[in-house]
Design a protein around this motif. Structure first.
Motif, PDB file in Angstrom:
ATOM      1  N   MET A   1       0.845  -1.174   0.000  1.00  0.00           N
ATOM      2  CA  MET A   1       0.000   0.000   0.000  1.00  0.00           C
ATOM      3  C   MET A   1       0.894   1.242   0.000  1.00  0.00           C
ATOM      4  O   MET A   1       1.872   1.308   0.729  1.00  0.00           O
ATOM      5  N   PHE A   2       0.542   2.195  -0.829  1.00  0.00           N
ATOM      6  CA  PHE A   2       1.287   3.439  -0.934  1.00  0.00           C
ATOM      7  C   PHE A   2       0.628   4.516  -0.085  1.00  0.00           C
ATOM      8  O   PHE A   2      -0.586   4.681  -0.117  1.00  0.00           O
ATOM      9  N   MET A   3       1.466   5.247   0.667  1.00  0.00           N
ATOM     10  CA  MET A   3       0.952   6.363   1.449  1.00  0.00           C
ATOM     11  C   MET A   3       2.094   7.338   1.711  1.00  0.00           C
ATOM     12  O   MET A   3       3.259   7.012   1.552  1.00  0.00           O
ATOM     13  N   GLY A   4       1.715   8.538   2.104  1.00  0.00           N
ATOM     14  CA  GLY A   4       2.702   9.555   2.418  1.00  0.00           C
ATOM     15  C   GLY A   4       2.777  10.630   1.355  1.00  0.00           C
ATOM     16  O   GLY A   4       2.211  10.503   0.264  1.00  0.00           O
ATOM     17  N   GLU A   5       3.475  11.721   1.704  1.00  0.00           N
ATOM     18  CA  GLU A   5       3.658  12.864   0.812  1.00  0.00           C
ATOM     19  C   GLU A   5       5.130  13.251   0.838  1.00  0.00           C
ATOM     20  O   GLU A   5       5.719  13.376   1.913  1.00  0.00           O
ATOM     21  N   TYR A   6       5.707  13.412  -0.342  1.00  0.00           N
ATOM     22  CA  TYR A   6       7.133  13.692  -0.476  1.00  0.00           C
ATOM     23  C   TYR A   6       7.328  14.805  -1.506  1.00  0.00           C
ATOM     24  O   TYR A   6       6.558  14.909  -2.456  1.00  0.00           O
ATOM     25  N   GLN A   7       8.391  15.574  -1.334  1.00  0.00           N
ATOM     26  CA  GLN A   7       8.681  16.647  -2.276  1.00  0.00           C
ATOM     27  C   GLN A   7      10.038  16.408  -2.928  1.00  0.00           C
ATOM     28  O   GLN A   7      11.026  16.140  -2.224  1.00  0.00           O
ATOM     29  N   HIS A   8      10.053  16.483  -4.253  1.00  0.00           N
ATOM     30  CA  HIS A   8      11.281  16.340  -5.039  1.00  0.00           C
ATOM     31  C   HIS A   8      11.166  17.237  -6.261  1.00  0.00           C
ATOM     32  O   HIS A   8      10.059  17.557  -6.706  1.00  0.00           O
ATOM     33  N   ASN A   9      12.309  17.581  -6.813  1.00  0.00           N
ATOM     34  CA  ASN A   9      12.325  18.383  -8.033  1.00  0.00           C
ATOM     35  C   ASN A   9      12.449  17.481  -9.249  1.00  0.00           C
ATOM     36  O   ASN A   9      13.082  16.421  -9.192  1.00  0.00           O
ATOM     37  N   ILE A  10      11.869  17.932 -10.346  1.00  0.00           N
ATOM     38  CA  ILE A  10      12.053  17.266 -11.632  1.00  0.00           C
ATOM     39  C   ILE A  10      13.084  18.100 -12.389  1.00  0.00           C
ATOM     40  O   ILE A  10      13.038  19.334 -12.342  1.00  0.00           O
ATOM     41  N   ASP A  11      14.033  17.441 -13.042  1.00  0.00           N
ATOM     42  CA  ASP A  11      15.064  18.206 -13.744  1.00  0.00           C
ATOM     43  C   ASP A  11      14.651  18.496 -15.184  1.00  0.00           C
ATOM     44  O   ASP A  11      13.582  18.064 -15.637  1.00  0.00           O
TER      45      ASP A  11
END
Length: 145
Positions: A1-11
């Motif tokens: 099961m997928f859960m959570g919130e994450y921040q990343h940049n796209i190049d």
């Protein structure tokens, strides 16, 4: 099961890191495609196969069914992680989801979603304001929080 919130940049090449907590359940190869609400959906292969079977069962004689399956499958691509845990998001998907720099990756049960940070923040603010109303409407589906 997928859960959570994450921040990343796209190049500029369309590469984005998928958090390690999500990578394991996605598997080596998974499918990304256009999602609802202007984001990108990501499905493990088994989930994708199940979804594909459900979409195949839609009546192709119905205009809406044809339109939806075209929209959904035409944007789909199998992706794999590179050594840094990144995937490459195609130009059409980047344009559809307005993925330019800052992104938010969320786990949503059987899939991940990749959002442009400004689009996510707008969607979240709008949905948060009506969360109670939304939960009440789900009661019609015998769903209880």
């Amino acid at each position: 099961m997928f859960m959570g919130e994450y921040q990343h940049n796209i190049d500029e090449k369309g590469r984005i890191i998928i958090p390690s907590k999500l990578r394991e359940d996605l598997g080596e190869t998974f499918v990304i495609t256009r999602g609802m609400d202007q984001c990108v959906f990501g499905y493990p292969m088994e989930e994708w196969r199940q979804l594909e079977q459900k979409l195949k069962a839609l009546p192709f004689t119905k205009k809406d069914a044809r339109a939806f399956t075209r929209f959904f499958f035409s944007g789909a691509a199998e992706v794999q992680f590179d050594k840094q845990g990144r995937i490459n998001v195609s130009t059409p998907l980047k344009q559809y989801a307005k993925l330019e720099k800052e992104c938010v990756i969320i786990g949503v049960s059987n899939r991940i979603e990749i959002w442009s940070k400004p689009v996510w923040e707008s969607y979240y603010a709008e949905s948060e304001a009506s969360f109670a109303e939304i939960s009440e409407s789900l009661m019609d589906f015998d769903f209880d929080l």
